[in-house]
Design a protein around this motif. Structure first.
Motif, PDB file in Angstrom:
ATOM      1  N   TRP A   7       2.011  55.145  19.784  1.00 41.42           N
ATOM      2  CA  TRP A   7       1.063  53.596  19.411  1.00 41.42           C
ATOM      3  C   TRP A   7      -0.111  54.131  18.691  1.00 41.42           C
ATOM      4  O   TRP A   7      -0.349  53.490  17.849  1.00 41.42           O
ATOM      5  CB  TRP A   7       0.901  52.880  20.593  1.00 41.42           C
ATOM      6  CG  TRP A   7       0.312  51.500  20.399  1.00 41.42           C
ATOM      7  CD1 TRP A   7      -0.733  50.930  20.695  1.00 41.42           C
ATOM      8  CD2 TRP A   7       0.918  50.719  19.335  1.00 41.42           C
ATOM      9  NE1 TRP A   7      -1.091  49.779  20.122  1.00 41.42           N
ATOM     10  CE2 TRP A   7       0.000  49.432  19.261  1.00 41.42           C
ATOM     11  CE3 TRP A   7       2.071  50.755  18.858  1.00 41.42           C
ATOM     12  CZ2 TRP A   7       0.346  48.425  18.581  1.00 41.42           C
ATOM     13  CZ3 TRP A   7       2.394  49.623  17.951  1.00 41.42           C
ATOM     14  CH2 TRP A   7       1.401  48.375  17.943  1.00 41.42           C
ATOM     15  N   ILE A  27       1.157  54.721  15.194  1.00 37.27           N
ATOM     16  CA  ILE A  27       1.267  53.637  14.490  1.00 37.27           C
ATOM     17  C   ILE A  27      -0.150  52.909  13.960  1.00 37.27           C
ATOM     18  O   ILE A  27      -0.220  52.705  12.783  1.00 37.27           O
ATOM     19  CB  ILE A  27       1.976  52.689  15.528  1.00 37.27           C
ATOM     20  CG1 ILE A  27       3.581  53.386  15.598  1.00 37.27           C
ATOM     21  CG2 ILE A  27       2.217  51.383  14.719  1.00 37.27           C
ATOM     22  CD1 ILE A  27       4.157  53.464  14.535  1.00 37.27           C
ATOM     23  N   HIS A  64       8.373  50.614   9.551  1.00 36.24           N
ATOM     24  CA  HIS A  64       8.689  51.185  10.839  1.00 36.24           C
ATOM     25  C   HIS A  64       9.771  50.399  11.509  1.00 36.24           C
ATOM     26  O   HIS A  64      10.386  49.370  11.090  1.00 36.24           O
ATOM     27  CB  HIS A  64       7.531  51.097  11.718  1.00 36.24           C
ATOM     28  CG  HIS A  64       6.216  51.522  11.203  1.00 36.24           C
ATOM     29  ND1 HIS A  64       6.199  53.040  11.544  1.00 36.24           N
ATOM     30  CD2 HIS A  64       5.076  51.304  10.653  1.00 36.24           C
ATOM     31  CE1 HIS A  64       4.916  53.515  11.005  1.00 36.24           C
ATOM     32  NE2 HIS A  64       4.328  52.419  10.408  1.00 36.24           N
ATOM     33  N   PRO A  80       8.699  51.138  16.650  1.00 38.10           N
ATOM     34  CA  PRO A  80       7.770  50.287  17.390  1.00 38.10           C
ATOM     35  C   PRO A  80       8.351  49.096  18.203  1.00 38.10           C
ATOM     36  O   PRO A  80       8.283  48.662  19.037  1.00 38.10           O
ATOM     37  CB  PRO A  80       6.584  49.746  16.319  1.00 38.10           C
ATOM     38  CG  PRO A  80       6.858  50.778  15.443  1.00 38.10           C
ATOM     39  CD  PRO A  80       7.870  51.412  15.088  1.00 38.10           C
ATOM     40  N   MET A 125       4.338  46.305  21.932  1.00 34.38           N
ATOM     41  CA  MET A 125       4.326  46.647  20.630  1.00 34.38           C
ATOM     42  C   MET A 125       5.162  45.716  19.798  1.00 34.38           C
ATOM     43  O   MET A 125       4.874  45.433  18.532  1.00 34.38           O
ATOM     44  CB  MET A 125       5.090  48.215  20.571  1.00 34.38           C
ATOM     45  CG  MET A 125       4.177  49.380  21.038  1.00 34.38           C
ATOM     46  SD  MET A 125       5.409  50.977  20.786  1.00 34.38           S
ATOM     47  CE  MET A 125       4.568  52.061  21.861  1.00 34.38           C
ATOM     48  N   CYS A 142       3.678  43.957  16.211  1.00 36.10           N
ATOM     49  CA  CYS A 142       4.459  44.162  15.112  1.00 36.10           C
ATOM     50  C   CYS A 142       4.418  42.863  14.569  1.00 36.10           C
ATOM     51  O   CYS A 142       4.311  42.733  13.167  1.00 36.10           O
ATOM     52  CB  CYS A 142       5.666  44.879  15.155  1.00 36.10           C
ATOM     53  SG  CYS A 142       5.252  46.690  15.658  1.00 36.10           S
TER      54      CYS A 142
END
Length: 357
Positions: free
Chosen positions: A168, A171, A198, A201, A234, A238
């Motif tokens: 994480w 990211i 991505h 995630p 996550m 996102c």
């Protein structure tokens, strides 16, 4: 006995080689590792406490240094272009230069392995020449983690922290790079995944939500729920990131995520994500022809085709239209900035990705 390490390199150039890869030990290593990390975060929130070993702490300090490099390398004036900012190349060069000394900080690590590790690590931040980023670079970061695990820098007890802390953190740094340098989505129509950049995630994020008593996949359409849950999961983080630069409904700019939201349970979403990753990332030649094989993740398939068997371009094979590095696609951040009134910049440390359609 000395282990023969090697600098990872590309080996796959044809569909036949890709097919062989999909039944190889390296393929099984990658898919099994994803399964292990996935299982380690079922029902786990980003804010939950977890065991953080010495190895995890060294990795997190290393990632802090990478973020600092980004802050120390501002974008150059590039108003005439909506494509990648050339300052990214300076950032990339700094990472390559610093990476060996950063890896030397891992306790007990054989120094001979450092060139192999730093290759995966350097290639996890984007492509220097094209100034783009996609699921292939994200896969390089996963391979780096696999190598660290194989070398016992981290152990099985670290798997949860590898996702909720290390991955994480990666990211979050990538969001900074994507918004700072306007990294283009890799490929002529974006990454082979769920947004422009991505995939993982969403995969790990759906694992976090498995068994949740109240939240269902359709909740991604409720802005208040998305905002509240983005701190812990996550998947919702996102979605929030996507919404921050896309003004239309998810149904229009993110049809795949919209379709997934109709699935009844997170268990089905998560299992579907794993199958999709196998097919759309590990099963796509435009991604896997850039995969790097070394001593820890070796290539054991057939040799590449002769040069007259298929069209070559940019040092690799293009079968069809060359989806991996064909028509450049402007960064979504550049497009969003263009829509703002003159002089006003997009808010946040790194704006948000856009799902492919």
């Amino acid at each position: 006995m000395s282990i023969a390490f090697e600098i990872p390199s590309k080996r796959i150039l044809s569909s036949a080689q890709l097919t062989a890869f999909q039944s190889s030990a390296t393929y099984t290593t990658i898919t099994s590792y994803i399964d292990v990390l996935n299982a380690s975060v079922v029902g786990v929130r980003l804010t939950d406490t977890c065991s953080e070993s010495l190895g995890i702490n060294v990795i997190l300090r290393l990632l802090d240094r990478i973020e600092q490099l980004a802050h120390d390398t501002p974008p150059v004036e590039n108003k005439a272009s909506r494509f990648g900012n050339p300052a990214f190349r300076s950032f990339y060069d700094k990472v390559q230069t610093l990476a060996p000394s950063l890896h030397a900080e891992f306790p007990g690590l054989d120094q001979n392995i450092i060139p192999e590790l730093t290759t995966y690590f350097s290639e996890a931040w984007g492509n220097r020449e094209r100034i783009d980023y996609g699921s292939g670079m994200e896969l390089n970061f996963l391979c780096w983690l696999i190598c660290l695990d194989r070398l016992q820098v981290v152990t099985a007890s670290d798997h949860t922290a590898l996702v909720t802390r290390v991955f994480w953190r990666y990211i979050q740094i990538m969001r900074i790079l994507q918004s700072t340098y306007w990294l283009e989505p890799a490929g002529s129509h974006g990454v082979w995944g769920l947004d422009d950049y991505h995939f993982l995630p969403f995969l790990f994020g759906s694992a976090q939500l498995r068994g949740h008593k109240f939240v269902r996949p359709k909740a991604i359409h409720d802005p208040e729920i998305v905002d509240e849950l983005s701190k812990d999961y996550m998947y919702f983080s996102c979605i929030k990131f996507i919404n921050s630069i896309k003004t239309a409904s998810l149904r229009w700019h993110s049809p795949m995520l919209d379709d997934i939201s109709a699935v009844k349970t997170w268990e089905k979403v998560n299992s579907g994500m794993i199958k999709m990753y196998h097919a759309e990332v590990l099963g796509k030649l435009p991604v896997i022809q850039h995969f790097l094989f070394g001593s820890i993740l070796p290539y054991e398939g057939p040799p590449p085709p002769s040069s007259d068997e298929s069209h070559r371009g940019d040092g690799h094979v293009h079968e069809g239209w060359g989806d991996c590095c064909g028509i450049p696609v402007p960064s979504a951040f550049a497009a969003a900035q263009k829509e703002r009134e003159p002089g006003k910049k997009i808010e946040g440390p790194g704006i948000r990705p856009v799902p492919f359609d």
